[in-house]
Design an enzyme around this catalytic site. Sequence first.
Site, PDB file in Angstrom:
ATOM      1  N   ALA A   1      11.753  11.592  15.977  1.00  0.00           N
ATOM      2  CA  ALA A   1      12.828  10.676  15.575  1.00  0.00           C
ATOM      3  C   ALA A   1      13.265   9.723  16.682  1.00  0.00           C
ATOM      4  O   ALA A   1      13.982   8.761  16.426  1.00  0.00           O
ATOM      5  CB  ALA A   1      14.032  11.486  15.101  1.00  0.00           C
TER       6      ALA A   1
ATOM      7  N   ASP B   1      11.479  21.652  19.846  1.00  0.00           N
ATOM      8  CA  ASP B   1      10.191  21.790  20.511  1.00  0.00           C
ATOM      9  C   ASP B   1       9.206  22.243  19.437  1.00  0.00           C
ATOM     10  O   ASP B   1       9.399  23.305  18.831  1.00  0.00           O
ATOM     11  CB  ASP B   1      10.302  22.836  21.635  1.00  0.00           C
ATOM     12  CG  ASP B   1       8.958  23.140  22.267  1.00  0.00           C
ATOM     13  OD1 ASP B   1       7.925  22.665  21.724  1.00  0.00           O
ATOM     14  OD2 ASP B   1       8.923  23.848  23.281  1.00  0.00           O
ATOM     15  N   VAL B   2       8.173  21.481  19.220  1.00  0.00           N
ATOM     16  CA  VAL B   2       7.310  21.728  18.052  1.00  0.00           C
ATOM     17  C   VAL B   2       6.594  23.069  18.069  1.00  0.00           C
ATOM     18  O   VAL B   2       6.094  23.509  17.039  1.00  0.00           O
ATOM     19  CB  VAL B   2       6.241  20.618  17.861  1.00  0.00           C
ATOM     20  CG1 VAL B   2       6.856  19.351  17.367  1.00  0.00           C
ATOM     21  CG2 VAL B   2       5.423  20.404  19.092  1.00  0.00           C
TER      22      VAL B   2
ATOM     23  N   LYS C   1      -1.160   8.251  10.812  1.00  0.00           N
ATOM     24  CA  LYS C   1      -2.542   8.175  11.287  1.00  0.00           C
ATOM     25  C   LYS C   1      -2.566   8.452  12.785  1.00  0.00           C
ATOM     26  O   LYS C   1      -1.544   8.283  13.428  1.00  0.00           O
ATOM     27  CB  LYS C   1      -3.128   6.797  10.972  1.00  0.00           C
ATOM     28  CG  LYS C   1      -2.707   5.688  11.959  1.00  0.00           C
ATOM     29  CD  LYS C   1      -3.585   4.470  11.843  1.00  0.00           C
ATOM     30  CE  LYS C   1      -3.456   3.609  13.068  1.00  0.00           C
ATOM     31  NZ  LYS C   1      -4.149   2.355  13.015  1.00  0.00           N
TER      32      LYS C   1
ATOM     33  N   ASP D   1      -1.559   5.233   5.156  1.00  0.00           N
ATOM     34  CA  ASP D   1      -2.355   4.116   5.665  1.00  0.00           C
ATOM     35  C   ASP D   1      -1.465   2.921   5.366  1.00  0.00           C
ATOM     36  O   ASP D   1      -1.371   2.484   4.213  1.00  0.00           O
ATOM     37  CB  ASP D   1      -3.688   4.003   4.925  1.00  0.00           C
ATOM     38  CG  ASP D   1      -4.535   2.882   5.501  1.00  0.00           C
ATOM     39  OD1 ASP D   1      -3.949   1.855   5.910  1.00  0.00           O
ATOM     40  OD2 ASP D   1      -5.760   3.017   5.566  1.00  0.00           O
ATOM     41  N   HIS D   2      -0.763   2.421   6.385  1.00  0.00           N
ATOM     42  CA  HIS D   2       0.312   1.480   6.057  1.00  0.00           C
ATOM     43  C   HIS D   2      -0.218   0.169   5.461  1.00  0.00           C
ATOM     44  O   HIS D   2       0.534  -0.575   4.856  1.00  0.00           O
ATOM     45  CB  HIS D   2       1.243   1.230   7.253  1.00  0.00           C
ATOM     46  CG  HIS D   2       0.599   0.535   8.393  1.00  0.00           C
ATOM     47  ND1 HIS D   2      -0.079   1.199   9.374  1.00  0.00           N
ATOM     48  CD2 HIS D   2       0.526  -0.773   8.713  1.00  0.00           C
ATOM     49  CE1 HIS D   2      -0.547   0.331  10.248  1.00  0.00           C
ATOM     50  NE2 HIS D   2      -0.197  -0.877   9.872  1.00  0.00           N
TER      51      HIS D   2
ATOM     52  N   ASP E   1      -9.763   3.322  14.981  1.00  0.00           N
ATOM     53  CA  ASP E   1      -8.380   2.871  14.818  1.00  0.00           C
ATOM     54  C   ASP E   1      -8.205   1.969  13.589  1.00  0.00           C
ATOM     55  O   ASP E   1      -7.156   1.982  12.959  1.00  0.00           O
ATOM     56  CB  ASP E   1      -7.952   2.109  16.089  1.00  0.00           C
ATOM     57  CG  ASP E   1      -6.467   1.827  16.121  1.00  0.00           C
ATOM     58  OD1 ASP E   1      -5.698   2.758  15.811  1.00  0.00           O
ATOM     59  OD2 ASP E   1      -6.070   0.686  16.443  1.00  0.00           O
TER      60      ASP E   1
ATOM     61  N   HIS F   1      -8.006   1.401   7.546  1.00  0.00           N
ATOM     62  CA  HIS F   1      -7.530   0.169   6.911  1.00  0.00           C
ATOM     63  C   HIS F   1      -8.656  -0.692   6.327  1.00  0.00           C
ATOM     64  O   HIS F   1      -8.568  -1.158   5.195  1.00  0.00           O
ATOM     65  CB  HIS F   1      -6.746  -0.691   7.906  1.00  0.00           C
ATOM     66  CG  HIS F   1      -5.743   0.083   8.699  1.00  0.00           C
ATOM     67  ND1 HIS F   1      -4.889   0.985   8.115  1.00  0.00           N
ATOM     68  CD2 HIS F   1      -5.440   0.082  10.018  1.00  0.00           C
ATOM     69  CE1 HIS F   1      -4.111   1.514   9.060  1.00  0.00           C
ATOM     70  NE2 HIS F   1      -4.430   0.986  10.217  1.00  0.00           N
TER      71      HIS F   1
ATOM     72  N   LYS G   1      -9.026  -6.810  18.957  1.00  0.00           N
ATOM     73  CA  LYS G   1      -7.843  -7.166  19.740  1.00  0.00           C
ATOM     74  C   LYS G   1      -8.131  -8.399  20.568  1.00  0.00           C
ATOM     75  O   LYS G   1      -9.287  -8.729  20.822  1.00  0.00           O
ATOM     76  CB  LYS G   1      -7.482  -6.020  20.678  1.00  0.00           C
ATOM     77  CG  LYS G   1      -6.988  -4.790  19.942  1.00  0.00           C
ATOM     78  CD  LYS G   1      -6.419  -3.771  20.902  1.00  0.00           C
ATOM     79  CE  LYS G   1      -5.890  -2.571  20.161  1.00  0.00           C
ATOM     80  NZ  LYS G   1      -4.742  -2.853  19.285  1.00  0.00           N
TER      81      LYS G   1
HETATM   82  P1  NAD Z   1       6.076   7.813  20.362  1.00  0.00           P
HETATM   83  O1  NAD Z   1       5.334   8.362  21.535  1.00  0.00           O
HETATM   84  O2  NAD Z   1       6.897   6.584  20.536  1.00  0.00           O
HETATM   85  O3  NAD Z   1       7.051   8.956  19.805  1.00  0.00           O
HETATM   86  C1  NAD Z   1       6.701  10.319  19.766  1.00  0.00           C
HETATM   87  C2  NAD Z   1       7.885  11.171  19.346  1.00  0.00           C
HETATM   88  O4  NAD Z   1       7.477  12.543  19.357  1.00  0.00           O
HETATM   89  C3  NAD Z   1       9.108  11.071  20.239  1.00  0.00           C
HETATM   90  O5  NAD Z   1      10.252  11.128  19.410  1.00  0.00           O
HETATM   91  C4  NAD Z   1       9.016  12.349  21.079  1.00  0.00           C
HETATM   92  O6  NAD Z   1      10.269  12.835  21.529  1.00  0.00           O
HETATM   93  C5  NAD Z   1       8.436  13.311  20.097  1.00  0.00           C
HETATM   94  N1  NAD Z   1       7.742  14.443  20.741  1.00  0.00           N
HETATM   95  C6  NAD Z   1       6.666  14.367  21.558  1.00  0.00           C
HETATM   96  N2  NAD Z   1       6.314  15.631  21.973  1.00  0.00           N
HETATM   97  C7  NAD Z   1       7.172  16.487  21.385  1.00  0.00           C
HETATM   98  C8  NAD Z   1       7.311  17.910  21.380  1.00  0.00           C
HETATM   99  N3  NAD Z   1       6.508  18.705  22.104  1.00  0.00           N
HETATM  100  N4  NAD Z   1       8.292  18.457  20.639  1.00  0.00           N
HETATM  101  C9  NAD Z   1       9.113  17.685  19.917  1.00  0.00           C
HETATM  102  N5  NAD Z   1       9.038  16.332  19.873  1.00  0.00           N
HETATM  103  C10 NAD Z   1       8.078  15.738  20.591  1.00  0.00           C
HETATM  104  O7  NAD Z   1       5.005   7.652  19.190  1.00  0.00           O
HETATM  105  P2  NAD Z   1       5.032   6.594  17.959  1.00  0.00           P
HETATM  106  O8  NAD Z   1       4.499   5.286  18.431  1.00  0.00           O
HETATM  107  O9  NAD Z   1       6.364   6.595  17.306  1.00  0.00           O
HETATM  108  O10 NAD Z   1       3.917   7.202  16.996  1.00  0.00           O
HETATM  109  C11 NAD Z   1       4.133   8.352  16.201  1.00  0.00           C
HETATM  110  C12 NAD Z   1       2.982   8.490  15.196  1.00  0.00           C
HETATM  111  O11 NAD Z   1       2.931   7.346  14.371  1.00  0.00           O
HETATM  112  C13 NAD Z   1       1.588   8.604  15.839  1.00  0.00           C
HETATM  113  O12 NAD Z   1       0.801   9.435  15.026  1.00  0.00           O
HETATM  114  C14 NAD Z   1       1.057   7.185  15.770  1.00  0.00           C
HETATM  115  O13 NAD Z   1      -0.353   7.137  15.745  1.00  0.00           O
HETATM  116  C15 NAD Z   1       1.636   6.739  14.434  1.00  0.00           C
HETATM  117  N6  NAD Z   1       1.774   5.291  14.300  1.00  0.00           N
HETATM  118  C16 NAD Z   1       2.640   4.587  15.089  1.00  0.00           C
HETATM  119  C17 NAD Z   1       2.780   3.211  14.913  1.00  0.00           C
HETATM  120  C18 NAD Z   1       3.760   2.420  15.724  1.00  0.00           C
HETATM  121  O14 NAD Z   1       3.950   1.234  15.390  1.00  0.00           O
HETATM  122  N7  NAD Z   1       4.387   2.967  16.739  1.00  0.00           N
HETATM  123  C19 NAD Z   1       2.025   2.547  13.942  1.00  0.00           C
HETATM  124  C20 NAD Z   1       1.137   3.285  13.145  1.00  0.00           C
HETATM  125  C21 NAD Z   1       1.040   4.665  13.335  1.00  0.00           C
END
Ligand code: NAD
Length: 501
Positions: free
Chosen positions: A16, A88-89, A151, A180-181, A238, A243, A343
């Site tokens: 979150a 903590d996961v 993903k 898959d957004h 990726d 996509h 890219k």
């Molecule tokens: P991020 O690194 O910004 O966030 C990760 C989150 O996980 C953080 O809230 C962190 O506190 C939490 N976390 C990490 N380790 C933890 C643990 N051991 N216990 C509890 N919480 C933990 O990552 P993100 O960019 O938000 O991406 C999240 C997912 O969404 C990934 O699978 C990514 O591939 C996917 N995704 C992200 C985007 C984007 O625009 N950021 C786009 C498409 C897909």
Amino acid sequence: MTTNETHTSLIMIFGATGDLAKRKLYPSLFHLYRKGKLADKFAIIGTARSPWTHEEFRANVKDSVLTALGSNEQIDDFASHFYYQPHDVTDSESYIKLRNLAGELDSKYELQGNRIFYLAMAPEFFGTIADHLKSDGLTETEGFKRLIIEKPFGHDLESAEKLNAQIRQSFAEEEIYRIDHYLGKAMVQNIEVIRFANAFFEPLWNHRYISNIQITSSEKLGVEERARYYEKSGALRDMVQNHMLQMVALLAMEPPIRLSTDEIRSEKVKVFRALRPIEGEEVNNYFVRGQYGPGSIDGEKVEGYRNELNVDPQSNTETFVAGKLMIDNFRWAGVPFYIRTGKRMTAKSTKIVVQFKDIPMNLYKNNHDQLNPNLLVIHIQPDEGITLHLNAKKSGQNMQTNPVKLNFSNEGSNGINTPEAYEKLLYDCLQGDATNFTHWDEVALSWRFVDKISEVWENTTSSTFPNYSSGSMGPDDADKLVEKDGFFWWNVTDLDVEDCK
Ligand code: NAD
């Protein structure tokens, strides 16, 4: 299934405090709330490692909504539905605290035990979280339970199978919503409507009238801070596995017998099954990989991929892929589907160009007039719309032809209200509609296809990397891939919706 009913639910967001939650999920949830699509009876629990309080979390949620949308009406009421639980996961105690909080909110908001678990976290945690959700009792609920999973779904077929088997211990296939957004994007969803709701497209939608289809998804951005992930993934995993192949499936599938989730998915699966496997020595005849070198984007000098933060200076990772896909069935025999994605390219653009075959006899060639092929261009992003390229008579006495473009811009008609992909997908999940999420069969077949290509690329170091300059449209070999079939890539910037107005 599509209804306008709103459903009451608890949404639990893992990750979150992360980038995705902040930039996409909170603004999307706020939109749904403002549109009255989230019942008053909803609650969100955010979890992540940071030791935030509910108040700190709410302040962050408000901030992300204000940054994204600049709106503050009803924001306090919206934010009051948000709760935070440090987590903590890998620790059961964390899940038990979550379960207790979920139980309290269930009674407080009368949520009927409905639960959506959104895993917005690094993929290595997906399986562990799914396990704990079951073993620590969070999935034992009277209402529905659904898992939204980001993903990438696995790194290859083997790891995807393992992950899937693990998740299936806690959730049934119909409870799993693999994001898959691209499938949430308005114009991707429009592909089916364009094809199946227009009398003049569907009869022509086959090898008799279409010469080739091109899908380009180009970015101007480089790898940014994502190198740790991207170095192991590359453009093939990726972008292509998910996509690009999803867009191919929507373009190529047979008309479903009805618009139900199962029927649509089953037609898409058939496309993946008809995809000609490309392996071994064939890979380099059908696919081209690229890696960006230094160059300039919008007049600014930028570094090459190998100089980016956390990238191996000898990296063999591809930042560009072009490919020719053949769908070996009656409808598509002999029609190449060209895909390209990368890219640090000239423009940020996702477009589909359907090129129709030339008419059997060109009566106008005698006037030294070259007829332009008819094109249907579907603009996915950043512009949204459709353009039809036709030939018409030039004004005046002669019979010369002029290319004309008929243009529909989604932006112009309802752009302001065009919901974000994530907003649509969250809403679909609340409704229990999984059509725009990927079924396991699609994931497995697309990994099977892509694995054959990565196998070859990973075992042979590219001697030509970097092989395209930042700010270009990719390596020369990508042009040759299409030219050897007698075609050329349509220039995406020439096809922009603005040029067609
Ligand atoms: P991020 O690194 O910004 O966030 C990760 C989150 O996980 C953080 O809230 C962190 O506190 C939490 N976390 C990490 N380790 C933890 C643990 N051991 N216990 C509890 N919480 C933990 O990552 P993100 O960019 O938000 O991406 C999240 C997912 O969404 C990934 O699978 C990514 O591939 C996917 N995704 C992200 C985007 C984007 O625009 N950021 C786009 C498409 C897909």
